[in-house]
Design a protein around this motif. Structure first.
Motif, PDB file in Angstrom:
ATOM      1  N   ILE A 115      -0.744  34.209  36.515  1.00  0.00           N
ATOM      2  CA  ILE A 115       0.053  34.492  35.322  1.00  0.00           C
ATOM      3  C   ILE A 115      -0.332  35.836  34.699  1.00  0.00           C
ATOM      4  O   ILE A 115       0.523  36.655  34.353  1.00  0.00           O
ATOM      5  CB  ILE A 115      -0.101  33.346  34.307  1.00  0.00           C
ATOM      6  CG1 ILE A 115       0.462  32.047  34.905  1.00  0.00           C
ATOM      7  CG2 ILE A 115       0.598  33.676  32.996  1.00  0.00           C
ATOM      8  CD1 ILE A 115       0.056  30.798  34.151  1.00  0.00           C
ATOM      9  N   SER A 116      -1.639  36.077  34.563  1.00  0.00           N
ATOM     10  CA  SER A 116      -2.086  37.299  33.887  1.00  0.00           C
ATOM     11  C   SER A 116      -1.701  38.551  34.651  1.00  0.00           C
ATOM     12  O   SER A 116      -1.334  39.575  34.049  1.00  0.00           O
ATOM     13  CB  SER A 116      -3.604  37.250  33.672  1.00  0.00           C
ATOM     14  OG  SER A 116      -4.290  37.212  34.919  1.00  0.00           O
ATOM     15  N   THR A 117      -1.761  38.512  35.983  1.00  0.00           N
ATOM     16  CA  THR A 117      -1.441  39.721  36.747  1.00  0.00           C
ATOM     17  C   THR A 117       0.054  40.025  36.730  1.00  0.00           C
ATOM     18  O   THR A 117       0.447  41.197  36.746  1.00  0.00           O
ATOM     19  CB  THR A 117      -1.942  39.604  38.195  1.00  0.00           C
ATOM     20  OG1 THR A 117      -1.526  38.346  38.751  1.00  0.00           O
ATOM     21  CG2 THR A 117      -3.458  39.692  38.254  1.00  0.00           C
ATOM     22  N   PHE A 118       0.892  38.997  36.697  1.00  0.00           N
ATOM     23  CA  PHE A 118       2.328  39.249  36.577  1.00  0.00           C
ATOM     24  C   PHE A 118       2.639  39.998  35.281  1.00  0.00           C
ATOM     25  O   PHE A 118       3.329  41.023  35.279  1.00  0.00           O
ATOM     26  CB  PHE A 118       3.111  37.938  36.614  1.00  0.00           C
ATOM     27  CG  PHE A 118       3.496  37.498  38.001  1.00  0.00           C
ATOM     28  CD1 PHE A 118       4.256  38.317  38.823  1.00  0.00           C
ATOM     29  CD2 PHE A 118       3.114  36.256  38.484  1.00  0.00           C
ATOM     30  CE1 PHE A 118       4.625  37.913  40.110  1.00  0.00           C
ATOM     31  CE2 PHE A 118       3.463  35.848  39.754  1.00  0.00           C
ATOM     32  CZ  PHE A 118       4.223  36.680  40.570  1.00  0.00           C
ATOM     33  N   PHE A 119       2.131  39.498  34.167  1.00  0.00           N
ATOM     34  CA  PHE A 119       2.463  40.101  32.878  1.00  0.00           C
ATOM     35  C   PHE A 119       1.778  41.460  32.684  1.00  0.00           C
ATOM     36  O   PHE A 119       2.371  42.382  32.115  1.00  0.00           O
ATOM     37  CB  PHE A 119       2.112  39.143  31.742  1.00  0.00           C
ATOM     38  CG  PHE A 119       3.008  37.939  31.679  1.00  0.00           C
ATOM     39  CD1 PHE A 119       4.389  38.097  31.608  1.00  0.00           C
ATOM     40  CD2 PHE A 119       2.505  36.661  31.706  1.00  0.00           C
ATOM     41  CE1 PHE A 119       5.235  36.994  31.564  1.00  0.00           C
ATOM     42  CE2 PHE A 119       3.334  35.548  31.658  1.00  0.00           C
ATOM     43  CZ  PHE A 119       4.713  35.722  31.583  1.00  0.00           C
ATOM     44  N   THR A 120       0.542  41.591  33.184  1.00  0.00           N
ATOM     45  CA  THR A 120      -0.141  42.885  33.080  1.00  0.00           C
ATOM     46  C   THR A 120       0.567  43.949  33.905  1.00  0.00           C
ATOM     47  O   THR A 120       0.740  45.094  33.471  1.00  0.00           O
ATOM     48  CB  THR A 120      -1.611  42.761  33.527  1.00  0.00           C
ATOM     49  OG1 THR A 120      -2.257  41.749  32.763  1.00  0.00           O
ATOM     50  CG2 THR A 120      -2.340  44.075  33.346  1.00  0.00           C
ATOM     51  N   GLY A 121       0.996  43.586  35.104  1.00  0.00           N
ATOM     52  CA  GLY A 121       1.751  44.521  35.934  1.00  0.00           C
ATOM     53  C   GLY A 121       3.045  44.956  35.276  1.00  0.00           C
ATOM     54  O   GLY A 121       3.428  46.136  35.337  1.00  0.00           O
ATOM     55  N   ALA A 122       3.717  44.015  34.620  1.00  0.00           N
ATOM     56  CA  ALA A 122       4.958  44.353  33.927  1.00  0.00           C
ATOM     57  C   ALA A 122       4.704  45.341  32.788  1.00  0.00           C
ATOM     58  O   ALA A 122       5.497  46.262  32.548  1.00  0.00           O
ATOM     59  CB  ALA A 122       5.611  43.084  33.391  1.00  0.00           C
ATOM     60  N   VAL A 123       3.583  45.172  32.076  1.00  0.00           N
ATOM     61  CA  VAL A 123       3.235  46.082  30.982  1.00  0.00           C
ATOM     62  C   VAL A 123       2.995  47.496  31.512  1.00  0.00           C
ATOM     63  O   VAL A 123       3.508  48.484  30.962  1.00  0.00           O
ATOM     64  CB  VAL A 123       1.994  45.563  30.225  1.00  0.00           C
ATOM     65  CG1 VAL A 123       1.460  46.633  29.271  1.00  0.00           C
ATOM     66  CG2 VAL A 123       2.331  44.294  29.450  1.00  0.00           C
ATOM     67  N   PHE A 124       2.221  47.627  32.592  1.00  0.00           N
ATOM     68  CA  PHE A 124       1.933  48.956  33.155  1.00  0.00           C
ATOM     69  C   PHE A 124       3.207  49.639  33.652  1.00  0.00           C
ATOM     70  O   PHE A 124       3.391  50.847  33.479  1.00  0.00           O
ATOM     71  CB  PHE A 124       0.914  48.857  34.286  1.00  0.00           C
ATOM     72  CG  PHE A 124      -0.509  48.836  33.827  1.00  0.00           C
ATOM     73  CD1 PHE A 124      -1.020  49.852  33.024  1.00  0.00           C
ATOM     74  CD2 PHE A 124      -1.365  47.807  34.194  1.00  0.00           C
ATOM     75  CE1 PHE A 124      -2.335  49.844  32.598  1.00  0.00           C
ATOM     76  CE2 PHE A 124      -2.685  47.787  33.766  1.00  0.00           C
ATOM     77  CZ  PHE A 124      -3.175  48.806  32.968  1.00  0.00           C
ATOM     78  N   LEU A 125       4.090  48.870  34.287  1.00  0.00           N
ATOM     79  CA  LEU A 125       5.301  49.469  34.829  1.00  0.00           C
ATOM     80  C   LEU A 125       6.247  49.892  33.709  1.00  0.00           C
ATOM     81  O   LEU A 125       6.902  50.945  33.800  1.00  0.00           O
ATOM     82  CB  LEU A 125       5.998  48.472  35.766  1.00  0.00           C
ATOM     83  CG  LEU A 125       6.898  49.064  36.857  1.00  0.00           C
ATOM     84  CD1 LEU A 125       6.152  50.125  37.658  1.00  0.00           C
ATOM     85  CD2 LEU A 125       7.393  47.954  37.777  1.00  0.00           C
ATOM     86  N   THR A 126       6.312  49.105  32.637  1.00  0.00           N
ATOM     87  CA  THR A 126       7.119  49.493  31.485  1.00  0.00           C
ATOM     88  C   THR A 126       6.569  50.772  30.848  1.00  0.00           C
ATOM     89  O   THR A 126       7.328  51.690  30.498  1.00  0.00           O
ATOM     90  CB  THR A 126       7.138  48.364  30.435  1.00  0.00           C
ATOM     91  OG1 THR A 126       7.673  47.170  31.026  1.00  0.00           O
ATOM     92  CG2 THR A 126       7.981  48.752  29.232  1.00  0.00           C
ATOM     93  N   ALA A 127       5.254  50.835  30.714  1.00  0.00           N
ATOM     94  CA  ALA A 127       4.627  52.043  30.159  1.00  0.00           C
ATOM     95  C   ALA A 127       4.907  53.249  31.037  1.00  0.00           C
ATOM     96  O   ALA A 127       5.115  54.368  30.531  1.00  0.00           O
ATOM     97  CB  ALA A 127       3.122  51.824  30.011  1.00  0.00           C
ATOM     98  N   LEU A 128       4.956  53.045  32.348  1.00  0.00           N
ATOM     99  CA  LEU A 128       5.246  54.142  33.275  1.00  0.00           C
ATOM    100  C   LEU A 128       6.636  54.715  33.002  1.00  0.00           C
ATOM    101  O   LEU A 128       6.819  55.941  32.950  1.00  0.00           O
ATOM    102  CB  LEU A 128       5.144  53.637  34.713  1.00  0.00           C
ATOM    103  CG  LEU A 128       5.526  54.627  35.823  1.00  0.00           C
ATOM    104  CD1 LEU A 128       4.559  55.793  35.849  1.00  0.00           C
ATOM    105  CD2 LEU A 128       5.540  53.920  37.176  1.00  0.00           C
ATOM    106  N   VAL A 129       7.613  53.828  32.823  1.00  0.00           N
ATOM    107  CA  VAL A 129       8.980  54.293  32.572  1.00  0.00           C
ATOM    108  C   VAL A 129       9.057  55.065  31.253  1.00  0.00           C
ATOM    109  O   VAL A 129       9.685  56.123  31.171  1.00  0.00           O
ATOM    110  CB  VAL A 129       9.951  53.096  32.541  1.00  0.00           C
ATOM    111  CG1 VAL A 129      11.359  53.572  32.164  1.00  0.00           C
ATOM    112  CG2 VAL A 129       9.980  52.396  33.895  1.00  0.00           C
ATOM    113  N   LEU A 130       8.395  54.542  30.232  1.00  0.00           N
ATOM    114  CA  LEU A 130       8.515  55.122  28.900  1.00  0.00           C
ATOM    115  C   LEU A 130       7.706  56.404  28.726  1.00  0.00           C
ATOM    116  O   LEU A 130       8.104  57.309  27.979  1.00  0.00           O
ATOM    117  CB  LEU A 130       8.085  54.091  27.848  1.00  0.00           C
ATOM    118  CG  LEU A 130       8.929  52.808  27.782  1.00  0.00           C
ATOM    119  CD1 LEU A 130       8.354  51.857  26.741  1.00  0.00           C
ATOM    120  CD2 LEU A 130      10.382  53.120  27.476  1.00  0.00           C
ATOM    121  N   LEU A 131       6.552  56.488  29.405  1.00  0.00           N
ATOM    122  CA  LEU A 131       5.635  57.598  29.156  1.00  0.00           C
ATOM    123  C   LEU A 131       5.614  58.656  30.258  1.00  0.00           C
ATOM    124  O   LEU A 131       4.993  59.703  30.088  1.00  0.00           O
ATOM    125  CB  LEU A 131       4.208  57.054  28.957  1.00  0.00           C
ATOM    126  CG  LEU A 131       4.028  56.084  27.775  1.00  0.00           C
ATOM    127  CD1 LEU A 131       2.595  55.566  27.727  1.00  0.00           C
ATOM    128  CD2 LEU A 131       4.401  56.762  26.462  1.00  0.00           C
TER     129      LEU A 131
END
Length: 454
Positions: A318-334
């Motif tokens: 569970i934690s790796t799914f949500f953490t990966g989603a956070v990093f990928l979202t940050a990649l798009v935005l930043l």
């Protein structure tokens, strides 16, 4: 004074277990190499083979389509005839197919070769994970299977580095990239010769004496071979898929497919075309950025091996799914802020995703009883390869038509789906005994057989 013999699952770790794990891990290294090399091959062979975006997508997906077919076909076969014969000889066949790639003259010929290689890789995915799981001591199972994940990531990264070095050779360097995987495949073939059949499989197919002989040979005479209830075995051979989707096992089957699919879609789509992703994000040296991504894949796999037995399977998933989603979202935005920041975020995403990939080798075999373990792995692997093949085929088309942000946000959505499904349904398997799982499954087989005969 009599003593209770040690059960096969509870024996101390010995050289045999390490050998089996090394044999399985060597196959995964080869598998990772074969899948990893195609991304840089496509870059080098675009002009020589007149590759269009459609052909690039097809070549990226061909091996994964073969994996789907190989896994779905091999699962029931391995449950019926055993694991060891396929395990011993599939690497030799893959090596011959790898060498044949040197002689291709047109893109369709390479497409067929990649499809056939994928077919055999699908067989290896099923039997390697199954055989290592069934030979491994319970308390070392996670770490031994994690070695396979590290080996796969190492092969994937090594392929990229080898391809990067060979790309500077004049002439058709892509041909040498394609045949390089034959070297580890032949080495693994030599290590696998003589690996015995799983005692768990033997006793569940009425070959208790053979199972006892294997146990005596590999761990000693004071160890009890696995026990099995053989009642209803004739019906079991006809109802494997029905059992996997019975009320008792349906949720585990669905969780296995969904978690695997939601991990491999971003893993393969972004990993295979990491130079394209880096270039689309404005990174000028896209090959160097892709190399960093692949190095972090290997680092993440090692990190996952270290922590996999320190966390519950559920929390890790569970934690790796949500953490990966956070990093990928940050990649798009930043990413527009700084190309360096884009590379760092992409690398961090790779680290998390590769750590989680350890569970692709550990969790599915723990979900299913021995009678249908290979069939269950076949379904799970096949389902994951549908997703990964589709994503690998579609990603260059999506990037060309809708832009990199659309492609990356699609991967974020996939990760969130995986995290939510695992939060709702994923069982904890870390401390579960295979013998206990087989015992619980007995009623399910019997009930399925009875209901099917009405």
């Amino acid at each position: 004074m009599s003593t209770t013999p040690i059960q096969y699952e509870d024996v101390p770790l010995n050289r045999f277990h390490i050998r089996v794990a090394a044999a399985g891990s060597g196959g995964q290294f080869s598998d990772g190499f074969v899948l990893g090399i195609i991304g840089i091959v496509i870059t080098s062979a675009t002009n020589a083979l007149n590759l269009t975006p459609l052909l690039i997508g097809m070549l990226g997906a061909a091996t994964l389509v073969g994996l789907f077919l190989g896994a779905i076909i091999t699962g029931p076969i391995a449950d019926r005839i055993g694991r060891s014969t396929i395990f011993r000889f599939d690497m030799l066949i893959i090596a011959c197919l790898s060498l044949s790639q040197f002689f291709v003259q047109e893109s369709w010929q390479l497409l067929i070769a990649r499809l056939l290689i994928g077919l055999m890789l699908g067989a290896d995915y099923v039997v390697s994970k199954t055989l290592v799981t069934e030979h491994a001591p319970r308390h070392f199972r996670g770490r031994l299977l994690s070695l396979m994940a590290v080996a796969w990531a190492a092969g994937y990264v090594f392929a990229y580095l080898v391809g990067f070095l060979i790309s500077h050779i004049d002439g058709e360097s892509w041909r040498y990239m394609l045949i390089a995987s034959a070297i580890p495949e032949l080495l693994v073939f030599s290590v696998r010769l003589g690996v015995p059949e799983s005692p768990l499989w033997l006793v569940r197919h009425g070959r208790a004496e053979d199972a006892a002989a294997v146990v005596r040979k590999v761990v000693g005479a004071d160890v009890a071979p696995p026990a099995a209830d053989m009642s209803g075995s004739s019906e079991r051979t006809q109802s494997r898929y029905r059992v996997l989707f019975s009320a008792q096992h349906r949720r585990r089957t669905v969780v296995g497919v969904v978690f695997y699919v939601c991990q491999v879609i971003p893993y393969f789509a972004l990993g295979t075309f990491s130079p394209l992703v880096m270039e689309s994000l404005g990174v000028t040296n896209s090959l160097a950025g892709g190399a960093l991504y692949n190095i972090f894949l290997l680092t993440g796999a090692i990190l996952g091996m270290v922590i996999v037995d320190r966390l519950s399977r559920r929390s890790f998933l569970i934690s790796t799914f949500f953490t990966g989603a956070v990093f990928l979202t940050a990649l798009v935005l930043l990413a527009p802020v700084s190309p360096i920041l884009a590379v760092v975020l992409f690398a961090c995403f790779a680290l998390v995703l590769a750590a989680a990939a350890n569970l692709e080798f550990i969790y599915p075999p723990e979900l299913f009883p021995t009678e249908v373990r290979a069939s269950g792995l076949g379904i799970v692997t096949a389902g994951s390869r549908i997703g990964s093949a589709a994503s690998t085929f579609l990603l260059p088309l999506i990037v060309a038509g809708a832009g990199i942000n659309t492609a990356l946000f699609s991967c974020v959505g996939i990760l969130l789906i995986g995290g939510i499904v695992c939060y709702l349904w994923a069982p904890e398997t870390a401390k579960e005994s295979i013998a206990d799982l087989d015992k619980k499954a007995g009623d399910s087989f019997s009930n399925t057989s009875v209901s099917g005969s009405r």
